[in-house]
Enzyme design. Structure first.
Site, PDB file in Angstrom:
ATOM      1  N   ASN A  13     -33.287 -45.166  11.807  1.00 15.10           N
ATOM      2  CA  ASN A  13     -33.790 -43.786  11.963  1.00 15.10           C
ATOM      3  C   ASN A  13     -35.310 -43.865  12.004  1.00 15.10           C
ATOM      4  OD1 ASN A  13     -34.489 -41.115  11.861  1.00 15.10           O
ATOM      5  ND2 ASN A  13     -33.442 -40.667   9.936  1.00 15.10           N
ATOM      6  N   ARG A  94     -30.244 -42.852  15.118  1.00 15.48           N
ATOM      7  CA  ARG A  94     -30.260 -41.409  14.986  1.00 15.48           C
ATOM      8  C   ARG A  94     -31.293 -40.833  15.947  1.00 15.48           C
ATOM      9  NH1 ARG A  94     -33.935 -37.614  11.393  1.00 15.48           N
ATOM     10  NH2 ARG A  94     -32.909 -35.639  11.814  1.00 15.48           N
ATOM     11  N   HIS A 183     -29.651 -31.635  12.808  1.00 12.61           N
ATOM     12  CA  HIS A 183     -28.874 -32.095  11.643  1.00 12.61           C
ATOM     13  C   HIS A 183     -27.370 -32.074  11.919  1.00 12.61           C
ATOM     14  CE1 HIS A 183     -32.515 -30.266   9.428  1.00 12.61           C
ATOM     15  NE2 HIS A 183     -32.691 -31.576   9.464  1.00 12.61           N
ATOM     16  N   ARG A 244     -42.728 -26.500   7.824  1.00 11.45           N
ATOM     17  CA  ARG A 244     -42.426 -25.679   8.997  1.00 11.45           C
ATOM     18  C   ARG A 244     -42.147 -24.234   8.587  1.00 11.45           C
ATOM     19  NH1 ARG A 244     -37.982 -29.630  11.517  1.00 11.45           N
ATOM     20  NH2 ARG A 244     -38.623 -31.118   9.918  1.00 11.45           N
ATOM     21  N   GLU A 393     -25.232 -39.230   6.641  1.00 10.48           N
ATOM     22  CA  GLU A 393     -25.417 -39.353   8.079  1.00 10.48           C
ATOM     23  C   GLU A 393     -25.317 -40.799   8.535  1.00 10.48           C
ATOM     24  OE1 GLU A 393     -28.719 -36.193   9.289  1.00 10.48           O
ATOM     25  OE2 GLU A 393     -29.100 -37.076   7.316  1.00 10.48           O
TER      26      GLU A 393
END
Length: 406
Positions: A13, A94, A183, A244, A393
């Protein structure tokens, strides 16, 4: 470290300044090696790793690129463990954004690389780094299949009423401007685990999955398929996040540009890197110090916590519209798994309207993967079950990659 008894998958990732990696058994999820290289290309760049549950090790790799980090993994970290290196039969990557190109894990080839490049404008902070990781990994591991798993893929089942924006059609048909979500790998895993906890077939479950970390999103999952999600064209939309802003009136962009003569790039920088929990609390983008400030009654930390939970509660309640009924609400991610205060506040906001009740004593004990087995937080009187389920994940990516091994 236990010697691998079966084939393993390397999961990568890549972020703009980091490379996370893990070598794991896709069957039982056992992690043989995990680590991260950080501060890429900077003089203070370093790499840290752990074999199984052994103590973490660390080394400086000044000015290292993503390729240098993976080269260090092969030539230094794995050099003394040839049996582990030899057990790797696939590499899973990913990828945050795959646009409308991909709804399934895909074997890497030149066309895939080109399509990931095409949607860079939708994930400018992520996709370029993913491409660096793919190129570096293919060079370091040239003889195994490389598979990309897209965060956006799981959300491709959303209907047009959920993914379209009310703007002229040509912007969608010609330029792909729509809601994509993110996600997705986590939301898929959580919905599948929730079905197991509920002891119901996945096709008969309706759940709301909350992946809450530095980036955060919510998804409405009906029968194992996503029907709506909070992130939009990019990972900026939706919940309040670490740095964010989440959902915001687009006119704020016009105002900042007109009033302060800011460029679009400057506004983008503010919304992506200087907003969210960081802006509200004034101290950090990390929820942990914000929780400490909240417990002490700090007004800015209280505002940050309450706004985070309020926005989350509104999204959860709104997803009753596409789902009709909800079997369970799942909290996961760094905040969802470890910040019991956020779970408590959010569920309290939903108690009167949705009849949600959680066991507060159990909720305080439910922290990540620390001995919390069954996952349920709700009381017997709760109209909807509430679970804390640690996401995985990496396991989804590893299993996806393994399917391409002949």
């Amino acid at each position: 470290m236990v010697t691998p008894v079966s084939k393993t998958v390397l999961v990568i990732n890549c972020g703009s300044s980091s490379v996370k990696f893990a070598i794991m058994d896709p069957n039982d999820g056992h992690v043989y090696l995990s680590g991260i290289a950080e501060a890429m290309t900077l003089p203070e760049a370093f790499i840290s790793w752990r074999f199984g549950k052994e103590d973490k090790q660390k080394a400086d790799i000044p000015n290292a690129t993503h390729g240098d980090a993976l080269k260090y993994l092969v030539e230094n970290i794995l050099a003394s463990h040839p049996e582990l290196l030899g057990s790797i039969v696939a590499c899973g990557h990913r990828i945050v954004h795959g646009g409308e190109f991909y709804s399934e894990p895909t074997l890497v080839d030149d066309e895939v690389v080109a399509n990931i490049e095409k949607v860079i404008p939708f994930a400018p902070l992520h996709n370029p780094a993913h491409l660096l990781g793919i190129n570096a990994a293919r060079e370091s591991f040239p003889n195994i299949p490389h598979v990309v798993v897209f965060d956006t893929a799981f959300h491709q089942t959303m209907p047009p009423i959920a993914y379209r924006f009310a703007i002229p059609e040509q912007y969608y048909t010609e330029y792909g401007i729509r809601r994509y979500g993110a996600h997705g790998t986590s939301h898929m895993y959580l919905s599948q685990q929730a079905a197991l906890y509920l002891n119901k077939p996945l096709e008969e479950t309706n759940v709301i999955t909350c992946h809450l970390g530095g980036g955060a999103s919510v998804a409405a999952v009906k029968g194992g398929k996503c029907v709506d999600t909070s992130m939009g064209l990019t990972p900026l939309d939706g919940l309040v996040m670490g740095t964010r802003c989440g959902s915001i009136d687009p006119s704020v962009v016009f105002f900042l540009c007109d009033r302060f003569n800011m460029s679009v790039e400057e506004v983008k920088e503010v919304f992506n890197k200087k907003s969210g929990l960081l802006a509200l609390s004034g101290i950090s983008s990390d929820m942990r110090p914000i929780c400490e400030g909240y417990e002490k009654g700090d007004p800015k930390c209280t505002l940050a916590m309450d706004m985070f939970c309020y926005r989350l509660a509104k999204f959860i309640s709104s997803y009753y519209v596409p789902l009709g009924h909800v079997d369970a609400i799942i909290f996961s991610g760094g905040i969802g798994e470890n910040c019991w205060e956020a779970r408590k506040i959010t569920c309290a906001m939903l108690k009167e309207s949705l009849g949600i009740e959680i066991n507060e004593e159990l909720n305080e004990k439910a922290l990540g993967r620390l001995g919390f087995e069954d996952g349920e937080l709700s009381t017997p009187n709760s109209k909807v079950k509430v679970f804390m389920i640690p996401t995985n994940e990496e396991l989804v990516i590893a299993r996806s990659a393994m399917k391409f091994v002949k």
